[in-house]
Every structure is written in structure tokens, then in C-alpha cells.
Design an enzyme around this catalytic site. Structure first.
Site, PDB file in Angstrom:
ATOM      1  N   THR A  82      -7.388   6.582  -1.139  1.00 37.27           N
ATOM      2  CA  THR A  82      -6.931   5.418  -0.375  1.00 37.27           C
ATOM      3  C   THR A  82      -6.987   5.642   1.135  1.00 37.27           C
ATOM      4  OG1 THR A  82      -5.484   4.716  -2.176  1.00 37.27           O
ATOM      5  CG2 THR A  82      -4.972   3.874   0.019  1.00 37.27           C
ATOM      6  N   HIS A 312      -3.716   2.676 -11.927  1.00 39.77           N
ATOM      7  CA  HIS A 312      -3.214   4.014 -12.248  1.00 39.77           C
ATOM      8  C   HIS A 312      -2.337   4.001 -13.495  1.00 39.77           C
ATOM      9  CE1 HIS A 312      -4.612   6.671  -9.091  1.00 39.77           C
ATOM     10  NE2 HIS A 312      -4.348   5.754  -8.168  1.00 39.77           N
TER      11      HIS A 312
END
Length: 549
Positions: A82, A312
Site C-alpha cells: 500500500t 485480506h
């Protein structure tokens, strides 16, 4: 009569010169009142094609149909995380230059792990929590928003918005007016840090007091009849994580009841409602900051983080992911409709991309006979340490292992008169014999060679000489170091590098291309569109097919 004709001719030529001058100026640069950079966290490119028939007309379909769709855009470095992703999109550079080599990394000089946006020198604003001690100081290069601020003598505003601090801070850059992120837990507030300002503006205080976050403590159930979610796997299966307090990872999820065992307001972030809350706040920012209300270009960087949390937890093939993207489609429509109303059609430019993709859950892949697996770094580290002790008669040579990188203790090597090159070569040879390790790179290799293709080049572009480790490992395809439920990312495989890239609005052509392009091309493209300097570390190239008239 002759004089009249000459006068008419003079006026005509004068008007033609004026028209040509205007045309030349328009060719030089476009002037949208607002640029909105949208990053959808963990969005694989195929989510557009996979769910396309289920999208409405005003969201993703409007972007694809009226904008320019790059079907083959990739991240050109490793690791695909990220922090590096958001930095690379907005700087046009890779970790080799901008220095954000992970979400966290080991600082070999301070001998401690550091966070990409962490900054103990600033104070939290809007909270007393350390969640507010954040800034972009570890990012070494400028963003296109920074360059726009400089180009406009700081008159063009920049505001960053995301649930995640790094998703807000890194895109907005160093010179932003403000970046805001969501602090969940027991507070449920949008906050910032003293890097930007010493108090929250009134519009943020009003938003925090509005109860909007509390309104999302509701039941998450499918937006449509779940039997129509034919683009994803079964609702209840062994490949999903789920929430604490609920036995099965299957709809519905009563967020109010589950919140106590799942971090309070944190649970909202892990559902599509976190994206809706983010958009609510972003629209309030447009109003509160008067973005796009004059002829000087402003920038809003907007990251939708909930898609990453859902991926996730439930994996890329889950009903939850499908529902999250169908709901995000509605939020994209809401964003575009609001921009039409607040800024005006034709007055704004939007790009939409991702910060990385995501892998299919390896345990699911194994069940359908596709090579995949799970790598145990604990076992590997123990094995390497035993090998080094036998080979060199010294223990604790390795200081840290993180982001698939090994960091050496240089002081110990010097004290024991052990050659650095001999250690890295020994580890590389040993690791290549280890199951599920596909490739190994050493510092000496990367500093002596410039790679131009394949996985080698991705490693090279993600390697920062001062910050990266001494040995870098590449695992086999679809092999991860993670739980057996849910998806993750970080590799240089196509499932992690292939991202959506759509440009839309002022100055953008209508069309599509399957030509391979890099995510680092976005910032130079927007810079070219605005007629401003490229970010100072940018290595990407303008995507001229999308902006040339």
C-alpha cells in the site's frame, strides 16, 4: 471601399491570431478546476471485467465508456504494498527513488523498524492518540500535487482523504494543505497532524459531530439477491477469515453487535461502508475547502481503503468482495454526480487506479490443482541462522528479516573479519536450495547491474540502496507468507502488478488501449495535462494517447 476591405481583413487576421493563440495555449495545457486522483486499495484489473455486467451505468461503466481505459497497466517494481503503491502512483517514481520501500521497513542506521508515514516529531490533531503522529517526511520525492502547488504559487489547494493514514498522506505529498484519515477504535473520527495544521477546520469538526460514522453500524447484507452473485465462490467456505464473534464467514453481518469484538469503529473500515464513509467525508472536503471553485487547479487525492481490508479477510473470490465492488460502483457514481454538480461537467479530471492487486487464496488454488502454497519465514530464518553458524562460526549475523529481505549486522562482520560478499553469496546459494524460494538477489548484484526486463527489473526498480536489505528473496508464484484464509499481495506476479487505470474528464480522450503501460506514467500524464513540471523523481512517461487531441 478598398479601405473597408482592408479593415475587414485586418480584423479577420487579428481574430484569427487571437484564436490561434488560444488554441496554442489549450494545446500547451488543459486547465481543469479540480483533479481527483482515486486509488482503490487492492483492486485487481479483472474486477472491472468480472463484475462489469452487474455495475450500473453511472459508476465504473461511465468511467470506462466516456474515459480512456488502459487494460494492461502494471506496477513496475517489487514490493507491491500500500505505501509504495500510493507513493508511486502520485510521484511517477518507484521505491528506488521515492524511498517508500514498504509499509514498514527496517532502518539499519537506527536499528529499528519504521513506518512509512510515522513521524514522532509531529503532534496528533483531532485526537490524543499516536495515530495522529504522521507525515510524508520519509517520502523523498515530490508528487504531482506538490508540483501543482509550486507551479500555482501555492494557490492551488491539495487535500488528501483516506481511511488509512498512508493512503491519504503519501498521495497528497509534502506541500498539501491537509491530509485526513480515519481513526477508528473507540473514537470514530477523522484526524490529521500538526505537520499540516494545529487544529481541525470547522467543517471537519462538524462532520465528526454529525454521527455519520455511527450510521454505518448496521447490518451488512448483499446489495442484491446473493444467488445473482455468480462471479464469485460460495458464501460459506474454508478460505475466508470472517469476524470475531460470528462462527461462519457468511452473510449477514450485524456490525453493531460485532463491533465490540472487532475493534469498535474498526469494523466499519473492514466493510464496504468504510468506502461510503470515505466518500461522505471527501464530498464534505470539496465543500469545506471550496475545491474546484476557481480557475486555479486544485487536487483531491482520494483512496478507498476498505476494499483492501475485505480482500485480506475474505479473499479475492469471495461473495463479500463482489458485494464490496457493487457497492463501490454506487459510490463512484455518487462521486461523479457530485463533481458534475459542485464543479461542473467538463471542469474536472479524474483518474482511477489501484495501489496493488491481490492473489487468489493459495489454499483454494491448491484445491483446484493450481501450484500454490505457504512459506514459513520462521522456519527459514532458523534454518539460515543454523547454516551461518556452521559455516562462519558466528551467530546473529542477520539483524532483521522483513519484506522478504535480510539485513546484515555489518559491525559484527567487521569485528569477526568476515567478508560481506562471502556471506551474501553463501546465503544466496543456500536459499536457492530452499523449497518455495524461486529467486535470490544480493546487494552486490543489484548495485553492479541494471536489469531491464522480467522479475529482475522489478526487483531493481524497488531497491533503494540506503534503505533496502542485503539479500532479497522471491517466492514461487502464488506462494505467500500469510494465513490460510484471505488474500494478500506484495509480489511481482501479474495478480499483484496488474491494476486498473482509467482517465476521465477534462482533457482526456475517449478510448482504450491494451498496450502495456506503467503505473508510474500517471503522474507525468497529469503533469503534462496541467502544463506543470513532472515530479522531481518521476521516471514514467506521459500517456499521450489519452491526452493528445
Amino acid at each position: 471601399m478598398k479601405q473597408i476591405c482592408l479593415l475587414v481583413l485586418t480584423i479577420f487576421l487579428s481574430n484569427s491570431a487571437i484564436a490561434q493563440k488560444r488554441a496554442d495555449e489549450e494545446a500547451l495545457h488543459s486547465n481543469p478546476k479540480l483533479v481527483v486522483g482515486v486509488v482503490v486499495d487492492q483492486m485487481r484489473y479483472d474486477y472491472i471485467t468480472r463484475f462489469y455486467s452487474k455495475f450500473g451505468d453511472g459508476g465504473f461503466k461511465r468511467l470506462v465508456g466516456k474515459g480512456f481505459n488502459f487494460k494492461n497497466a502494471h506496477f513496475n517494481y517489487i514490493p507491491t504494498y500500500t505505501g509504495p503503491g500510493h507513493a508511486s502512483v502520485h510521484t511517477g517514481a518507484t521505491p528506488e527513488s521515492h524511498g517508500i520501500i514498504g509499509n514498514n521497513w527496517y532502518n539499519k542506521f537506527e536499528r529499528e523498524s519504521v513506518y512509512c508515514a510515522g513521524d514522532d516529531s509531529v503532534e496528533p490533531v483531532g485526537t490524543t492518540s499516536s495515530a495522529g503522529k504522521m507525515s510524508p517526511h520519509r517520502m523523498l520525492t515530490t508528487t504531482f500535487a506538490d508540483e501543482n502547488r509550486l507551479h500555482t504559487q501555492l494557490k492551488g489547494k491539495t487535500i488528501g482523504v483516506a481511511l488509512k493514514d498512508r493512503g491519504s498522506i503519501l498521495p497528497a505529498g509534502h506541500a498539501a494543505n491537509a491530509a485526513y484519515w480515519f481513526h477508528g477504535q473507540v473514537e470514530g473520527k477523522w484526524i490529521t497532524s500538526s505537520y499540516y495544521r494545529n487544529d481541525l477546520p470547522q467543517w471537519v469538526k462538524d462532520f465528526n459531530a454529525s454521527g455519520k460514522a455511527d450510521s454505518y453500524f448496521k447490518t451488512w447484507e448483499p446489495l442484491h439477491d446473493i444467488s445473482t452473485y455468480t462471479e464469485s465462490g460460495s458464501d460459506a467456505n474454508e478460505y475466508e477469515g470472517g469476524f470475531r464473534g460470528q462462527e461462519t464467514a457468511a452473510f449477514p453481518y450485524n456490525l453493531k453487535d460485532l463491533s465490540a469484538k472487532n475493534g469498535g469503529y474498526e469494523i466499519i473500515k473492514a466493510t464496504p461502508f468504510g468506502n461510503s464513509l470515505t466518500l461522505d467525508f471527501a464530498l464534505a472536503a470539496i465543500d469545506g475547502e471550496d475545491l474546484g471553485q476557481d480557475e486555479i487547479t486544485d487536487v483531491l487525492t482520494l483512496s478507498f481503503s476498505s476494499t483492501d481490508y475485505v480482500g485480506h479477510n475474505f479473499g479475492v473470490n469471495s461473495k463479500e468482495i463482489e458485494d464490496t465492488y457493487l457497492r463501490l460502483d454506487q459510490d463512484i457514481k455518487r462521486l461523479l454526480d457530485a463533481l458534475d454538480e459542485k464543479v461542473g461537467k467538463g471542469n474536472y479530471t479524474v483518474f482511477l487506479t489501484s495501489d496493488h492487486g491481490g492473489v487468489h487464496v493459495p489454499s483454494y488454488l491448491e484445491s483446484v490443482k493450481i501450484p500454490a502454497g505457504y512459506f514459513d519465514f520462521g522456519d527459514y530464518i532458523s534454518s539460515v541462522e543454523d547454516f551461518l553458524l556452521k559455516r562462519f562460526g558466528v551467530d546473529d549475523i542477520i539483524l532483521n528479516v522483513s519484506n522478504n529481505q535480510l539485513f546484515f549486522d555489518y559491525e559484527k562482520l567487521l569485528a569477526e573479519d568476515i567478508s560481506f560478499e562471502e556471506v551474501e553469496e553463501a546465503i544466496a546459494h543456500y536459499s536457492l536450495q530452499y523449497e518455495m524460494i524461486n529467486k535470490v538477489y544480493t546487494r552486490s548484484q543489484l548495485e553492479a547491474t541494471t536489469f531491464t526486463r522480467g522479475m529482475d527489473a522489478l526487483i531493481d526498480m524497488g531497491y533503494h540502496q540506503k534503505r533496502s536489505g542485503d539479500v532479497i528473496l522471491v517466492l514461487d508464484p502464488s506462494v505467500i507468507s500469510y494465513s490460510r484464509t484471505g488474500s494478500t499481495h506484495g509480489s511481482g506476479q501479474n495478480y499483484d502488478t496488474h491494476a486498473p487505470l482509467i482517465l476521465f474528464g477534462n482533457g482526456i480522450n475517449q478510448g482504450s488501449s491494451a498496450e502495456r503501460v506503467s503505473i508510474t506514467d500517471i503522474a507525468p500524464t497529469i503533469s503534462t495535462l496541467l502544463g506543470i513540471p513532472f515530479p522531481n523523481g518521476a521516471t514514467g512517461e506521459p500517456l499521450l494517447m489519452a491526452i493528445e487531441k
